[in-house]
Design a protein around this motif. Structure first.
Motif, PDB file in Angstrom:
ATOM      1  N   ASN A  36       0.739  -1.037  -0.113  1.00 17.90           N
ATOM      2  CA  ASN A  36       0.077   0.124  -0.077  1.00 17.90           C
ATOM      3  C   ASN A  36       0.773   1.213  -0.045  1.00 17.90           C
ATOM      4  O   ASN A  36       1.339   1.665   1.156  1.00 17.90           O
ATOM      5  CB  ASN A  36      -1.016  -0.031   1.336  1.00 17.90           C
ATOM      6  CG  ASN A  36      -1.684   1.187   1.240  1.00 17.90           C
ATOM      7  OD1 ASN A  36      -1.694   1.808   0.458  1.00 17.90           O
ATOM      8  ND2 ASN A  36      -2.156   1.578   2.554  1.00 17.90           N
ATOM      9  N   CYS A  39       0.485   4.375   2.242  1.00 18.33           N
ATOM     10  CA  CYS A  39       0.702   4.447   3.682  1.00 18.33           C
ATOM     11  C   CYS A  39       2.212   3.670   4.133  1.00 18.33           C
ATOM     12  O   CYS A  39       2.727   3.770   5.109  1.00 18.33           O
ATOM     13  CB  CYS A  39      -0.244   3.659   4.673  1.00 18.33           C
ATOM     14  SG  CYS A  39       0.058   3.717   6.344  1.00 18.33           S
ATOM     15  N   ASP A  41       2.475   0.275   3.909  1.00 18.56           N
ATOM     16  CA  ASP A  41       2.162  -1.057   4.561  1.00 18.56           C
ATOM     17  C   ASP A  41       2.593  -2.212   3.383  1.00 18.56           C
ATOM     18  O   ASP A  41       2.352  -1.935   2.266  1.00 18.56           O
ATOM     19  CB  ASP A  41       0.756  -1.339   4.631  1.00 18.56           C
ATOM     20  CG  ASP A  41       0.134  -0.233   5.813  1.00 18.56           C
ATOM     21  OD1 ASP A  41       0.789   0.266   6.425  1.00 18.56           O
ATOM     22  OD2 ASP A  41      -1.007   0.474   5.123  1.00 18.56           O
ATOM     23  N   CYS A  64       0.962  -0.157   9.446  1.00 23.65           N
ATOM     24  CA  CYS A  64       0.458   0.299  10.451  1.00 23.65           C
ATOM     25  C   CYS A  64      -0.572  -0.440  11.183  1.00 23.65           C
ATOM     26  O   CYS A  64      -0.826  -1.637  10.887  1.00 23.65           O
ATOM     27  CB  CYS A  64      -0.353   1.634   9.987  1.00 23.65           C
ATOM     28  SG  CYS A  64      -1.551   1.258   8.996  1.00 23.65           S
ATOM     29  N   SER A  67      -3.658  -1.847   9.049  1.00 23.01           N
ATOM     30  CA  SER A  67      -3.358  -2.668   8.041  1.00 23.01           C
ATOM     31  C   SER A  67      -2.823  -3.957   8.854  1.00 23.01           C
ATOM     32  O   SER A  67      -3.373  -5.248   8.362  1.00 23.01           O
ATOM     33  CB  SER A  67      -1.995  -2.369   7.158  1.00 23.01           C
ATOM     34  OG  SER A  67      -1.015  -2.462   7.763  1.00 23.01           O
ATOM     35  N   ARG A 140      -7.449   5.497   4.898  1.00 18.58           N
ATOM     36  CA  ARG A 140      -7.296   4.261   5.931  1.00 18.58           C
ATOM     37  C   ARG A 140      -7.994   3.204   5.161  1.00 18.58           C
ATOM     38  O   ARG A 140      -7.606   1.928   5.665  1.00 18.58           O
ATOM     39  CB  ARG A 140      -7.823   4.656   7.265  1.00 18.58           C
ATOM     40  CG  ARG A 140      -6.980   5.565   8.158  1.00 18.58           C
ATOM     41  CD  ARG A 140      -5.734   4.812   8.489  1.00 18.58           C
ATOM     42  NE  ARG A 140      -4.726   5.630   9.102  1.00 18.58           N
ATOM     43  CZ  ARG A 140      -3.484   5.273   9.225  1.00 18.58           C
ATOM     44  NH1 ARG A 140      -2.995   4.235   8.888  1.00 18.58           N
ATOM     45  NH2 ARG A 140      -2.572   6.099   9.828  1.00 18.58           N
ATOM     46  N   CYS A 143      -5.480   0.779   3.856  1.00 17.10           N
ATOM     47  CA  CYS A 143      -4.769   0.215   5.047  1.00 17.10           C
ATOM     48  C   CYS A 143      -5.523  -1.196   5.305  1.00 17.10           C
ATOM     49  O   CYS A 143      -5.123  -2.280   5.392  1.00 17.10           O
ATOM     50  CB  CYS A 143      -4.308   0.982   6.156  1.00 17.10           C
ATOM     51  SG  CYS A 143      -3.697   2.496   5.901  1.00 17.10           S
TER      52      CYS A 143
HETATM   53 ZN    ZN Z   1      -1.563   1.845   6.681  1.00 12.96          ZN
END
Ligand code: ZN
Length: 166
Positions: A36, A39, A41, A64, A67, A140, A143
């Motif tokens: 991702n 972010c 991830d 994060c 995720s 988000r 995520c």
């Molecule tokens: Zn994330």
């Protein structure tokens, strides 16, 4: 509502700090990387499907809280499920995160594969509800859906290239 939010936060943090099924499945029949970029991830998903049933599912990665918790909750929800049930949960989970008017639709009562355990599926969907708060935060959502993008690719046996949420 704020009490419920607090509870959801607590569950997410618990799964972030102690992710379930966070391991490598050696020689997993299916293995896929996901990323991702929004972010940062990263996930590697391992999947072992035998006779249409998810015998084992696990993941590794860095990301994060959202995720990691989403991947952890996903593996818990899907272990032992039939592939059709997993696909249904994937679809309902996506609706849960993206559609504000989908509360009733979120219950998996129609389009059920033959022999599906309705109570069990509804229970799993209920547990995934802790992630529904991301609806308010579009960034988000990626995520929360990263692990599920990877799952879809793994179920479709489309694992040659890494999946990206972008
Ligand atoms: Zn994330």
């Amino acid at each position: 509502m704020s009490e419920l939010r607090a509870l959801y936060q607590e569950v997410i943090l618990d799964h972030y700090k102690h992710p379930r099924n966070f391991r490598v499945i050696e020689n997993a029949p299916r293995r896929i990387d996901g990323y991702n970029p929004l972010c940062g991830d990263k996930i590697t998903l391992f999947l072992d499907v035998e006779n249409g049933v998810i015998e084992d599912i696990a993941f590794q990665g860095v990301g994060c809280a959202i995720s990691t918790a989403s991947a952890s909750l996903m593996t818990e929800a899907l272990k032992g499920k039939r592939v059709e049930e997993a696909e249904l949960l994937l679809e309902r989970f996506h609706t849960l995160l993206t559609d504000h008017d989908s509360r009733q639709q979120a219950a998996p009562t129609d389009d059920l594969p033959e022999g599906a355990d309705v109570a069990s599926l509804e229970g799993e969907l209920g547990k995934l509800e802790v992630l529904s708060g991301v609806r308010e935060y579009p960034v988000r959502i990626k995520c929360a859906t990263l692990a599920w993008h990877a799952l879809k690719a793994a179920l479709d046996n489309d694992t040659a290239e890494a999946v990206s949420t972008e």
